[in-house]
Each structure stands twice: as C-alpha cells, then as structure tokens.
Enzyme design. Structure first.
Site, PDB file in Angstrom:
ATOM      1  N   SER A 108      43.063  37.750  49.201  1.00 58.36           N
ATOM      2  CA  SER A 108      42.912  36.479  48.447  1.00 58.36           C
ATOM      3  C   SER A 108      43.632  36.428  47.113  1.00 58.36           C
ATOM      4  O   SER A 108      43.855  37.536  46.600  1.00 58.36           O
ATOM      5  CB  SER A 108      41.390  36.206  48.726  1.00 58.36           C
ATOM      6  OG  SER A 108      40.772  37.395  47.803  1.00 58.36           O
ATOM      7  N   LYS A 109      43.337  35.624  46.502  1.00 59.73           N
ATOM      8  CA  LYS A 109      43.719  35.535  45.101  1.00 59.73           C
ATOM      9  C   LYS A 109      43.390  36.569  44.140  1.00 59.73           C
ATOM     10  O   LYS A 109      43.992  36.956  43.336  1.00 59.73           O
ATOM     11  CB  LYS A 109      43.292  34.081  44.371  1.00 59.73           C
ATOM     12  CG  LYS A 109      44.114  32.822  44.878  1.00 59.73           C
ATOM     13  CD  LYS A 109      44.423  31.786  44.243  1.00 59.73           C
ATOM     14  CE  LYS A 109      45.343  30.714  44.638  1.00 59.73           C
ATOM     15  NZ  LYS A 109      44.555  29.530  44.774  1.00 59.73           N
ATOM     16  N   ARG A 110      42.223  37.191  44.351  1.00 64.05           N
ATOM     17  CA  ARG A 110      41.827  38.267  43.693  1.00 64.05           C
ATOM     18  C   ARG A 110      42.651  39.405  43.666  1.00 64.05           C
ATOM     19  O   ARG A 110      42.696  40.441  43.035  1.00 64.05           O
ATOM     20  CB  ARG A 110      40.333  38.492  43.740  1.00 64.05           C
ATOM     21  CG  ARG A 110      39.846  39.322  44.980  1.00 64.05           C
ATOM     22  CD  ARG A 110      38.358  39.251  45.142  1.00 64.05           C
ATOM     23  NE  ARG A 110      38.205  39.281  46.550  1.00 64.05           N
ATOM     24  CZ  ARG A 110      37.991  40.322  47.228  1.00 64.05           C
ATOM     25  NH1 ARG A 110      37.933  41.558  46.769  1.00 64.05           N
ATOM     26  NH2 ARG A 110      37.924  40.241  48.562  1.00 64.05           N
ATOM     27  N   HIS A 111      43.432  39.579  44.786  1.00 69.08           N
ATOM     28  CA  HIS A 111      44.305  40.597  45.154  1.00 69.08           C
ATOM     29  C   HIS A 111      45.692  40.429  44.703  1.00 69.08           C
ATOM     30  O   HIS A 111      46.368  41.516  44.559  1.00 69.08           O
ATOM     31  CB  HIS A 111      44.355  41.066  46.806  1.00 69.08           C
ATOM     32  CG  HIS A 111      43.141  41.207  47.334  1.00 69.08           C
ATOM     33  ND1 HIS A 111      42.449  40.409  48.280  1.00 69.08           N
ATOM     34  CD2 HIS A 111      42.448  42.506  47.365  1.00 69.08           C
ATOM     35  CE1 HIS A 111      41.292  41.089  48.684  1.00 69.08           C
ATOM     36  NE2 HIS A 111      41.253  42.263  48.105  1.00 69.08           N
ATOM     37  N   GLY A 112      45.828  39.245  44.246  1.00 65.61           N
ATOM     38  CA  GLY A 112      47.296  39.085  44.090  1.00 65.61           C
ATOM     39  C   GLY A 112      47.696  37.665  44.252  1.00 65.61           C
ATOM     40  O   GLY A 112      46.968  36.839  44.856  1.00 65.61           O
TER      41      GLY A 112
END
Ligand code: GLU
Length: 476
Positions: free
Chosen positions: A246-250
C-alpha cells in the site's frame, strides 16, 4: 479454440501496480498463445468512476507497451467494452434467471435484513440472508424489490484454479447474492459473468483479491447454462513488511514510477517477474518474456515488492539504451525540472548514463551542463578541498593550453592535459579534480575528457577560468 483474455479495470483510480501486473500477465499469456486480449472498463460504480481515470489507465497501459486487440478506442465485435454502455443487456439475463427459477424477487426491507444479520451475529454465525423470499414466487408487481440468485444451499463449489489448484467453498456459507438492485441496476458479480460470457472470455486471470468472488460467479455461470472459463488467481503484492502493498510501503501507481524516471521497459520487466518465477532470467525484452511466460511459473504465495531490484533493473535498461533514444526520453524530465536543454543533450547524457538509476537522477547529474554559470550549485567542501591557492595558476595556464587545442575532442584534449601535468611536474589529480569542481560545483562528476567535450569549448574554458578565480590568491 482461440484463447480470449481480458483486463477489466474499474476507472475509480489510477492504474495500480497490482492492476498493471494483472494486465501484463494476461497480455503475455495472450501473446504467447496467439490469443485475443480485450480491455473492458468496469465503470458501473458511477459515483467513483471518472473518465479521466479511464484515460490515465489506457495511457499507462500503452506506456507499458500493453496493447489490446478489442476494447475502448479499438472497438471489436464483442463490444461495447464499457459496462455503462451494456446496461440493457443485463436485464435480459435477470429475466431469464427469474423465468427458469434460478433467481427470485425479494421484498425484505432494510430493517428486516439488519435484524436478520444481527440475529445471526448474536448466535456467532456468519451473517447471511435467511431466504425469507426464496420460495414465495413473488411476481413483478410485488412492489419495491431486489432480485436474488437462488444459490445452492448445500454441497460445495470447487474452483479449479490454474495457479492455486482446486479451491473448495462450502455452499452453506455463500449468500443468495443480489443480482439486481431495487433501482433495476445489476450488481458487480453478475455483470462480470455476463460480460465474460458475452465477450467469449476463455481465461479469467486476475488478482487473488477476487478469489472469494469466484465461487459466486461460477455458480452464476452454471445457473445461466454458460460454460465456465478457466480461472487463475495471481498472488497478492506485498510490501517489505509482508503486509499488502500500500502507499505506506511506497508508490503504488504506475504513473508515479513514470514520474520518478523509471523506463517502461524496466517496470514491464520487473512486473513480469513479480510472482512469476523463471529461473534466473532477470533482464529481458518483451519478446523474451512472451517466449518464456506460462502460468505454471506463477507463485501461490504473495510476491514482495523490491525497490532495489526495480532500481537495478532500471539502471540496466538505462545503460542499454542508445544515447539518442535516451536523450529523447530524458528530455521531458528536464522540461519538468524547468531546465532548458540544447543540442549537446545526446553527448551530455552519454557522460552520466552509467551512473543514473532513474531518469530523474540523470537530470540531476547532468543539470550542471545546462544551468547558467551563475546558477551552478557550489559545494563548499569541494571548493575548500580542491580549489587551493596553488590551483589557481595551474588552472589558468591549463585553460590557456586547452584553448589552443586543434579540435575539441577527447583524443585532442587528453595529450594536452597529460603533457601539461608533465611539464609542471604535477600528478593528473592535481588538475582533474579542480577542473571537475569548476565545471560542476561538486566533488563528483563524469569522466574528465568526456565532460569537457560534452560541455563544449566555450563553457569549459569559461568555467575553468571561473574556478581559477575562486581559488584564494597565493601569498606573497
Ligand atoms: N474490475 C475489477 C477490478 O478492477 C476486476 C474484475 C475482474 O477481473 O474480474 O478489480
């Protein structure tokens, strides 16, 4: 029989890397088997679907090199390829199911359904419609109603998945799915089945977040008397902590990777291998991927997103491009950075090609060639370390020597610099680093001669003299 595969994005957002990987694997399988690849836009969620998302999805697919044989902008004999343009067709099938008894009208109120759900939950059971209207044989004049699928109550539904093997679902756990809402619109799982059937899709290859929909869809195929296509569910994409990417990973959108200076070939290459094992084949062309691809190599378990590997692949692809091509591709990135380039661009990119992992890094590494002298960014440490009082006269004399060069080529410049060092009895390093700092403002930069040549004589001489002027005066 011709294999017909499809990619069916919902235009409710950008093309996600997971969606792109699904599209890519469908495309590879199609091209490998001389099949037909169709694109269907699943835009029935009218609130969230937007034409600009559809445009971006199409653009990003084209950027990745994924062409479709049938679909929006292309047409085809099984169209239209947008679900909103197919609404009329779905009703016919609802009517057929009502007529053959595999669907029924349900007039249960919202309040009743909530009460049923709460009662099930209170008993620790999975919330499920209790079948109140299932055998009431309600006719079209029953008032406000939905249409539900009369799902089998017992037994199991086995999905013969080409990746995961047989996956069994207990029919008792499956609900009597609503196939048509009270406003007459058909629901998602229903229209997917109708469309895949009407578009003669033979293989449904999609992300395994859809696996739970598959038994419902398979039952609908059976109830409608349609042949069931082959199913294959691709492993989920995981972030570096093992959670769903998800966005928190990149970055999760294809567009973000393009903006960050990844080449479509590199992303194509990386996504192809994401969840697909093929020996140690890492860096390959689309044709090589087509030749090697098969569902037998698809992993059952999740596939981890590995940014380092993607960056490495991008660098390999950048290194492999011919400089004219690279110059063309990097141009828009210079424009986006507000840096005007000129006809030196191709020579310039050749000097930094081997060191940039992305086109953005390439812009950063070669910006010094294009900025005005006054706008050069100076690194204080570099000035202190390399522009010493003794450097000034050396740089000035060498610049004079270079100014007399018969031509401005690496072959012509190298002997002049080397001869100069010998005559002054200094090592090459005594002039090479000061020249680099003078040219770039920084400690690091491209190789000496290629840099001087790429910068061009006027800029090289100007900056070397300016570098000499920055050196503190010799004492006494
Ligand atoms: N429209 C669905 C999605 O974007 C795909 C449905 C399918 O592949 O069956 O997730």
């Amino acid at each position: 029989m011709t294999m017909r595969l499809r990619f069916a994005p919902s235009p409710t957002g950008y093309l996600h890397i997971g969606g792109a990987r699904t599209a890519l694997h469908n495309w590879l399988l199609t091209r490998k088997n001389n099949g037909v690849f169709l694109l269907r836009i699943e835009d029935t969620d009218r609130k969230r679907s937007k034409p600009e998302f559809e445009e971006q999805i199409l653009r990003d697919m084209a950027w990745l090199g994924l062409d479709w044989d049938e679909g929006p902008t292309k047409g085809g004999e099984y169209g239209p390829y947008r679900q909103t343009e197919r609404q009329g067709r779905y009703c016919t099938y609802v009517d057929a199911m009502l007529a053959n008894g595999t669907a029924y009208r349900c007039i249960c109120s919202k309040e009743r359904l909530i009460a049923v759900r709460e009662a099930a939950q209170a008993k620790g059971l999975k919330p499920k419609y209790d079948g109140h209207c299932r055998n009431l044989n309600l006719g079209p004049d029953c008032g406000e109603h939905v249409v539900r699928f009369k799902a089998p109550l017992t037994g199991e539904t086995v999905v013969a998945d080409l990746v995961k093997g047989d996956v069994s679902f207990n029919n008792e756990e499956l609900d009597d799915l609503i196939i048509q809402r009270s406003d007459g619109t058909p629901t998602y799982n229903f229209v997917v089945v109708i469309d895949d059937h009407e578009m003669a899709v033979t293989h449904v290859v999609r992300g395994d977040d859809h696996l739970n929909n598959t038994p419902k869809q398979q039952m609908l195929y059976e109830a409608l008397g349609f042949p069931v296509p082959q199913f294959a569910h691709l492993p989920i994409i995981l972030g570096n902590d093992g959670g769903k990417m998800s966005k928190r990973h990149g970055d999760t959108s294809v567009g973000a990777y393009r903006d960050k200076g990844f080449l479509p070939e590199a992303l194509f290459n990386y996504l192809t291998r994401l969840g697909w094992a093929c020996g140690d084949m890492e860096h390959f062309s689309a044709d090589e991927a087509i030749a090697a691809f098969g569902l037998d190599g698809i992993a059952k378990a999740g596939a981890k997103w590995d940014m380092d590997k993607l960056s490495w692949l991008n660098q390999q692809w950048i290194i492999g491009l011919d400089t004219a091509d690279l110059a063309q591709r990097v141009k828009p990135y210079f424009e986006a950075a507000g840096i005007a380039t000129d006809d030196r661009l191709e020579t310039v990119v050749a000097t930094v090609q081997a060191r940039a992992k992305t086109l953005i890094e390439l812009v950063a590494a070669s910006a010094f060639y294009f900025v005005d002298d006054a706008d050069l960014e100076w690194n204080d440490g570099a000035i202190k370390k390399f522009l010493k009082p003794t450097t000034g006269p050396l740089l000035r004399d060498l610049t004079d020597a270079l100014e007399a060069a018969p031509e401005w080529t690496e072959d012509a410049l190298e002997p002049i610099v080397k001869g100069f060092c010998e005559s002054k009895e200094v090592g090459l390093g005594k002039v090479a680093q000061p020249i680099r700092v003078s040219m770039t403002g920084q400690k690091t930069g491209p190789g000496l001669y290629e840099m001087l040549v790429a910068a061009g004589k006027p800029m090289a001489l100007r900056r070397m003299r300016a570098g000499a002027d920055r050196c503190p005066p010799l004492e006494g």
